[in-house]
Design a protein around this motif. Structure first.
Motif, PDB file in Angstrom:
ATOM      1  N   MET A   1       0.851  -1.193   0.000  1.00  0.00           N
ATOM      2  CA  MET A   1       0.000   0.000   0.000  1.00  0.00           C
ATOM      3  C   MET A   1       0.882   1.236   0.000  1.00  0.00           C
ATOM      4  O   MET A   1       1.742   1.389   0.848  1.00  0.00           O
ATOM      5  CB  MET A   1      -0.873  -0.023   1.254  1.00  0.00           C
ATOM      6  N   ASP A   2       0.667   2.102  -0.961  1.00  0.00           N
ATOM      7  CA  ASP A   2       1.434   3.336  -1.005  1.00  0.00           C
ATOM      8  C   ASP A   2       0.543   4.482  -0.527  1.00  0.00           C
ATOM      9  O   ASP A   2      -0.234   5.034  -1.285  1.00  0.00           O
ATOM     10  CB  ASP A   2       1.951   3.603  -2.416  1.00  0.00           C
ATOM     11  N   PHE A   3       0.682   4.772   0.751  1.00  0.00           N
ATOM     12  CA  PHE A   3      -0.174   5.807   1.347  1.00  0.00           C
ATOM     13  C   PHE A   3       0.590   7.096   1.582  1.00  0.00           C
ATOM     14  O   PHE A   3       0.014   8.081   1.998  1.00  0.00           O
ATOM     15  CB  PHE A   3      -0.729   5.306   2.685  1.00  0.00           C
ATOM     16  N   LYS A   4       1.881   7.116   1.331  1.00  0.00           N
ATOM     17  CA  LYS A   4       2.703   8.235   1.758  1.00  0.00           C
ATOM     18  C   LYS A   4       2.381   9.549   1.063  1.00  0.00           C
ATOM     19  O   LYS A   4       2.807  10.594   1.507  1.00  0.00           O
ATOM     20  CB  LYS A   4       4.176   7.885   1.645  1.00  0.00           C
ATOM     21  N   GLU A   5       1.606   9.506  -0.014  1.00  0.00           N
ATOM     22  CA  GLU A   5       1.214  10.754  -0.663  1.00  0.00           C
ATOM     23  C   GLU A   5      -0.203  11.157  -0.291  1.00  0.00           C
ATOM     24  O   GLU A   5      -0.618  12.265  -0.577  1.00  0.00           O
ATOM     25  CB  GLU A   5       1.350  10.610  -2.180  1.00  0.00           C
ATOM     26  N   ASN A   6      -0.938  10.260   0.319  1.00  0.00           N
ATOM     27  CA  ASN A   6      -2.345  10.513   0.627  1.00  0.00           C
ATOM     28  C   ASN A   6      -2.608  10.589   2.126  1.00  0.00           C
ATOM     29  O   ASN A   6      -3.677  10.248   2.579  1.00  0.00           O
ATOM     30  CB  ASN A   6      -3.224   9.414   0.020  1.00  0.00           C
ATOM     31  N   TYR A   7      -1.628  11.012   2.874  1.00  0.00           N
ATOM     32  CA  TYR A   7      -1.791  11.043   4.319  1.00  0.00           C
ATOM     33  C   TYR A   7      -1.752  12.482   4.836  1.00  0.00           C
ATOM     34  O   TYR A   7      -1.261  13.389   4.174  1.00  0.00           O
ATOM     35  CB  TYR A   7      -0.701  10.221   5.009  1.00  0.00           C
ATOM     36  N   SER A   8      -2.275  12.642   6.018  1.00  0.00           N
ATOM     37  CA  SER A   8      -2.129  13.905   6.733  1.00  0.00           C
ATOM     38  C   SER A   8      -1.985  13.592   8.208  1.00  0.00           C
ATOM     39  O   SER A   8      -2.451  12.560   8.694  1.00  0.00           O
ATOM     40  CB  SER A   8      -3.324  14.827   6.480  1.00  0.00           C
ATOM     41  N   LEU A   9      -1.324  14.472   8.891  1.00  0.00           N
ATOM     42  CA  LEU A   9      -1.121  14.346  10.330  1.00  0.00           C
ATOM     43  C   LEU A   9      -1.760  15.561  10.970  1.00  0.00           C
ATOM     44  O   LEU A   9      -1.544  16.683  10.507  1.00  0.00           O
ATOM     45  CB  LEU A   9       0.379  14.305  10.624  1.00  0.00           C
ATOM     46  N   ARG A  10      -2.561  15.328  11.987  1.00  0.00           N
ATOM     47  CA  ARG A  10      -3.219  16.462  12.652  1.00  0.00           C
ATOM     48  C   ARG A  10      -3.461  16.150  14.115  1.00  0.00           C
ATOM     49  O   ARG A  10      -3.453  14.995  14.537  1.00  0.00           O
ATOM     50  CB  ARG A  10      -4.523  16.808  11.958  1.00  0.00           C
ATOM     51  N   LYS A  11      -3.709  17.228  14.860  1.00  0.00           N
ATOM     52  CA  LYS A  11      -4.077  17.053  16.267  1.00  0.00           C
ATOM     53  C   LYS A  11      -5.490  16.495  16.358  1.00  0.00           C
ATOM     54  O   LYS A  11      -6.357  16.834  15.564  1.00  0.00           O
ATOM     55  CB  LYS A  11      -3.991  18.380  17.019  1.00  0.00           C
ATOM     56  N   ALA A  12      -5.686  15.645  17.348  1.00  0.00           N
ATOM     57  CA  ALA A  12      -7.010  15.077  17.591  1.00  0.00           C
ATOM     58  C   ALA A  12      -7.893  16.119  18.263  1.00  0.00           C
ATOM     59  O   ALA A  12      -7.415  16.979  19.008  1.00  0.00           O
ATOM     60  CB  ALA A  12      -6.889  13.847  18.471  1.00  0.00           C
ATOM     61  N   GLY A  65      -8.327  10.394   4.110  1.00  0.00           N
ATOM     62  CA  GLY A  65      -9.408  10.917   4.935  1.00  0.00           C
ATOM     63  C   GLY A  65      -9.886   9.998   6.044  1.00  0.00           C
ATOM     64  O   GLY A  65     -10.777  10.370   6.800  1.00  0.00           O
ATOM     65  N   LYS A  66      -9.302   8.807   6.168  1.00  0.00           N
ATOM     66  CA  LYS A  66      -9.689   7.872   7.238  1.00  0.00           C
ATOM     67  C   LYS A  66      -8.631   7.876   8.324  1.00  0.00           C
ATOM     68  O   LYS A  66      -7.433   7.912   8.025  1.00  0.00           O
ATOM     69  CB  LYS A  66      -9.793   6.441   6.702  1.00  0.00           C
ATOM     70  N   ILE A  67      -9.071   7.810   9.569  1.00  0.00           N
ATOM     71  CA  ILE A  67      -8.116   7.748  10.673  1.00  0.00           C
ATOM     72  C   ILE A  67      -7.443   6.374  10.644  1.00  0.00           C
ATOM     73  O   ILE A  67      -8.091   5.348  10.787  1.00  0.00           O
ATOM     74  CB  ILE A  67      -8.790   7.992  12.030  1.00  0.00           C
TER      75      ILE A  67
END
Length: 173
Positions: A1-12, A65-67
């Motif tokens: 799975m190549d997710f490294k371009e479709n990820y985001s990191l954010r505060k909960a 967009g999924k946690i």
């Protein structure tokens, strides 16, 4: 799975609380299935999640967009790390990583490793170059991640009366 371009990191946020708790429950069950005693005593729990969010410790890694994963990232002194049977690599300010959990949907796909790499970027941005973490002696998956990412075993720390393996990584400035 190549997710490294479709990820985001954010505060909960408070709105994420139930999703985080679900992911933690999945991770608790995986620890149990793996034969680990980690997280089998009522911790972490929903109150832990609430506290993480209130203290701005909770972070989410989202993929499409999924946690996908949750962790507490703490830029503060961890009282349990003040006494170690062994020696830390440094006495510099550090970031602590606690409660790393990956959802079942993304488990086994390198998400936790990627999360740790992103935490290094957060630490650098805060001018903190030491990361400290601990885990159970029998949490094989976390021990493999820490080894792969170059964490150094420093000794044992104690949480709620039980010993845990403590690791530190000094990241490049």
């Amino acid at each position: 799975m190549d997710f490294k371009e479709n990820y985001s990191l954010r505060k909960a946020t408070t709105a994420d609380q139930q999703d985080i708790w679900k992911i933690l429950q999945q991770a608790i069950e995986r620890r149990k299935q793996d034969g680990s005693s980690q997280w089998q005593n009522g911790y972490p729990n929903l109150e832990t999640v609430q506290s993480d969010i209130e203290n701005n410790y909770g972070y989410l890694l989202e993929i499409d967009g999924k946690i996908a994963a949750y962790a507490a990232i703490i830029f503060d002194i961890e009282p349990a790390y003040e006494e170690i049977e062994g020696n830390w690599l440094s006495n510099e300010p550090y970031v602590v990583i606690h409660r790393v959990a990956v959802s079942n949907e993304f488990a086994g796909k390198g998400v936790a490793t990627h999360f740790f790499e992103e935490i290094e970027k957060i630490a650098k941005a805060q001018q903190v170059f030491s990361i400290k973490v601990d885990t159970n002696f029998d949490n094989i998956s976390m021990l493999k991640i820490l080894e792969k990412l170059g964490y150094t075993y420093c000794g044992e720390v104690y949480f709620r009366g039980s010993a845990r393996k403590a690791f530190e990584k000094i990241i490049c400035r």
